[in-house]
Scaffold this motif. Structure first.
Motif, PDB file in Angstrom:
ATOM      1  N   LYS A 200     -91.181  19.794  -1.542  1.00 36.51           N
ATOM      2  CA  LYS A 200     -91.795  19.658  -0.242  1.00 36.51           C
ATOM      3  C   LYS A 200     -93.359  19.173  -0.372  1.00 36.51           C
ATOM      4  N   PRO A 201     -94.105  19.806  -1.173  1.00 40.64           N
ATOM      5  CA  PRO A 201     -95.491  19.480  -1.310  1.00 40.64           C
ATOM      6  C   PRO A 201     -96.019  18.135  -2.295  1.00 40.64           C
ATOM      7  N   THR A 202     -94.795  18.155  -2.981  1.00 43.91           N
ATOM      8  CA  THR A 202     -94.711  16.852  -3.717  1.00 43.91           C
ATOM      9  C   THR A 202     -94.412  15.510  -3.026  1.00 43.91           C
ATOM     10  N   VAL A 203     -93.573  15.653  -2.005  1.00 44.14           N
ATOM     11  CA  VAL A 203     -93.141  14.615  -1.224  1.00 44.14           C
ATOM     12  C   VAL A 203     -94.386  14.449  -0.284  1.00 44.14           C
ATOM     13  N   LYS A 204     -95.047  15.171   0.362  1.00 43.47           N
ATOM     14  CA  LYS A 204     -96.133  15.081   0.987  1.00 43.47           C
ATOM     15  C   LYS A 204     -97.385  14.173   0.411  1.00 43.47           C
ATOM     16  N   LEU A 205     -97.527  14.740  -0.861  1.00 43.88           N
ATOM     17  CA  LEU A 205     -98.611  13.904  -1.677  1.00 43.88           C
ATOM     18  C   LEU A 205     -98.165  12.587  -1.862  1.00 43.88           C
TER      19      LEU A 205
ATOM     20  N   TYR B  24    -104.975  17.113  -7.226  1.00 47.43           N
ATOM     21  CA  TYR B  24    -104.291  18.405  -6.548  1.00 47.43           C
ATOM     22  C   TYR B  24    -103.850  19.465  -7.439  1.00 47.43           C
TER      23      TYR B  24
ATOM     24  N   ARG C 196     -85.515  11.577   1.280  1.00 53.00           N
ATOM     25  CA  ARG C 196     -86.768  11.381   2.045  1.00 53.00           C
ATOM     26  C   ARG C 196     -87.457  10.220   1.866  1.00 53.00           C
TER      27      ARG C 196
ATOM     28  N   LYS D 213     -96.232  10.516  -0.032  1.00 54.64           N
ATOM     29  CA  LYS D 213     -96.403   9.781   1.349  1.00 54.64           C
ATOM     30  C   LYS D 213     -97.911   9.585   1.712  1.00 54.64           C
ATOM     31  N   ASP D 214     -98.705  10.988   1.722  1.00 54.99           N
ATOM     32  CA  ASP D 214    -100.300  10.707   1.829  1.00 54.99           C
ATOM     33  C   ASP D 214    -100.813   9.457   0.816  1.00 54.99           C
TER      34      ASP D 214
END
Length: 412
Positions: free
Chosen positions: A388-393, A363, A103, A395-396
């Protein structure tokens, strides 16, 4: 020690025909290359002379021609007695290291002192199999020396100013010990993500461990009298590690291995699949006595303190009879917490208390309703629930979308 080898030959004679998983005896480099990913091995020497390896997966399975050269770096930190191999055990589709690399992240895998990695030399002076001085350390020294050497190496290689840090289990206390002693490392980390952080251990819900921890002083005195600093001396380690590998490949013993692995804590994992057991047990932990008893003392006290040498030595080392607390308030780096609803080691209550102490938690997520300590690295749905939520964190964060504090509780 001849009797040990006689027993060993007798026991192993029953395993000669076993079909072991093809990756059981592969080292980290061989495993990653078998999965088709690129791998770099970076030697790092710490300030106190320990020679470590870092593993780098610079890109995912399919490298894009337009891939940026300044991708954000992630440091994945294994637990005490763990291994960087823990982050690739689930294979191409589910492992944390590959999930992040695929990712768009530059993934680095930590390998602390006392962990089997590629380097033949473990210290500039001592041999880890023959010199008891090698094992004279706890998570304090891992945090104070191994972690900053690794962080600085990543920054030097990538020419970035900050990295993302993901600490599993004892990866949490190691980082907070570092920042307590060297708060300037707040400025080298974009975001610290805790997976089942074993920092405050007040409410450990594991009766066997609680009873064992009461024997901390007995362990210190017994091992001290023998002059032994490693919990499992090398001659026994080599026997045990190979025996466990063969037992867990034998259908007669497989179920016992799975139960032993799944029940690391009071609650049984329901999320680990059978094909993980052989690989998860193929890396037998090596622990220093000091490392083990430091955690035992902190469980007994329900506090996060430096190593307890005993009253007289504490007075000489710390200037006080009781070891001082680590300064958690020195932590200013943004933090994220993921913890399991049924984790009996890093329990929700202890995580929530730590969150209340830290000043910059953005978070918090409780994973459940059933998620135990080893599920963070060995559950196949960890990729969806956790990575998945770690990647979102990440990237945000890179996009400047730093969230206000988000709290998610599992639905029971």
């Amino acid at each position: 020690m001849g009797w040990i080898w006689c027993v060993w030959v007798f026991v192993c004679s029953g395993f000669y025909a076993l079909a072991l998983h093809p990756e059981v005896y592969l080292n980290m480099e061989q495993r990653v290359k078998r999965h088709g990913y690129p791998l770099e091995i970076h030697p790092v020497t710490t300030e106190d002379g320990y020679i470590l390896n870092m593993y780098r997966i610079p890109h995912g399975l399919k490298k894009s021609e337009n891939e940026p050269t300044n991708k954000s770096a992630i440091l994945l930190v294994h637990s005490s007695g763990g291994s960087p191999a823990n982050f690739v055990t689930l294979g191409k589709k589910y492992s944390a290291a590959y999930y992040f690399a695929d990712r768009g992240f530059d993934v680095w895998l930590f390998c602390s002192r006392g962990t089997e990695c590629q380097n033949p030399r473990k210290h500039i002076k001592w041999d880890w199999n023959n010199d008891p001085e090698y094992w004279n350390w706890s998570f304090h020294e891992v945090g104070l020396y191994d972690l900053p050497a690794s962080i600085d190496h990543i920054l030097n290689v990538t020419q970035q100013k900050k990295i993302f840090h993901v600490g599993y289990s004892s990866g949490g206390p190691q980082l907070y010990a570092l920042i307590s002693e060297k708060p300037e490392y707040n400025e080298k980390i974009k975001l610290n993500v805790n997976y089942a952080a074993a920092v405050l251990l007040k409410e450990v819900d594991y009766p066997f461990l609680q009873v064992l921890c009461q024997l901390s002083n007995l362990f210190k005195n017994l091992y001290g009298a023998m002059g032994v600093t490693e919990l499992t001396p090398p001659v026994f380690y080599s026997v045990l590690s190979d025996l466990v590998r063969k037992m867990c490949a034998d259908p007669k013993w497989f179920r016992l291995c799975k139960v032993a692995l799944s029940s690391f804590g009071s609650n049984l994992s329901t999320l680990m699949e059978d094909d993980i057991v052989e690989l998860a047990t193929s890396v037998f932990p090596r622990l220093s006595v000091k490392q083990a008893t430091h955690y035992m003392d902190n469980v007994n006290r329900g506090d996060f303190r430096k190593y307890d040498y005993g009253k007289q030595t504490n007075l000489a080392v710390y200037g006080r009879a009781v070891p001082p607390r680590y300064n958690l308030t020195a932590t200013t780096v943004p933090n994220a917490f993921f913890y399991g609803a049924t984790d009996s080691l890093s329990v929700p209550e202890d995580n929530q208390e730590l969150i209340g102490i830290l000043s910059n938690v953005i978070y918090e997520e409780e994973l459940g309703p059933s998620f135990v300590h080893l599920d963070f690295i060995f559950a196949k749905n960890a990729s969806h629930m956790l990575y998945k939520p770690t990647v979102k964190l990440f990237k945000d964060f890179d996009a400047g979308r730093i969230p206000p504090k988000i709290v998610k509780r599992s639905k029971q």
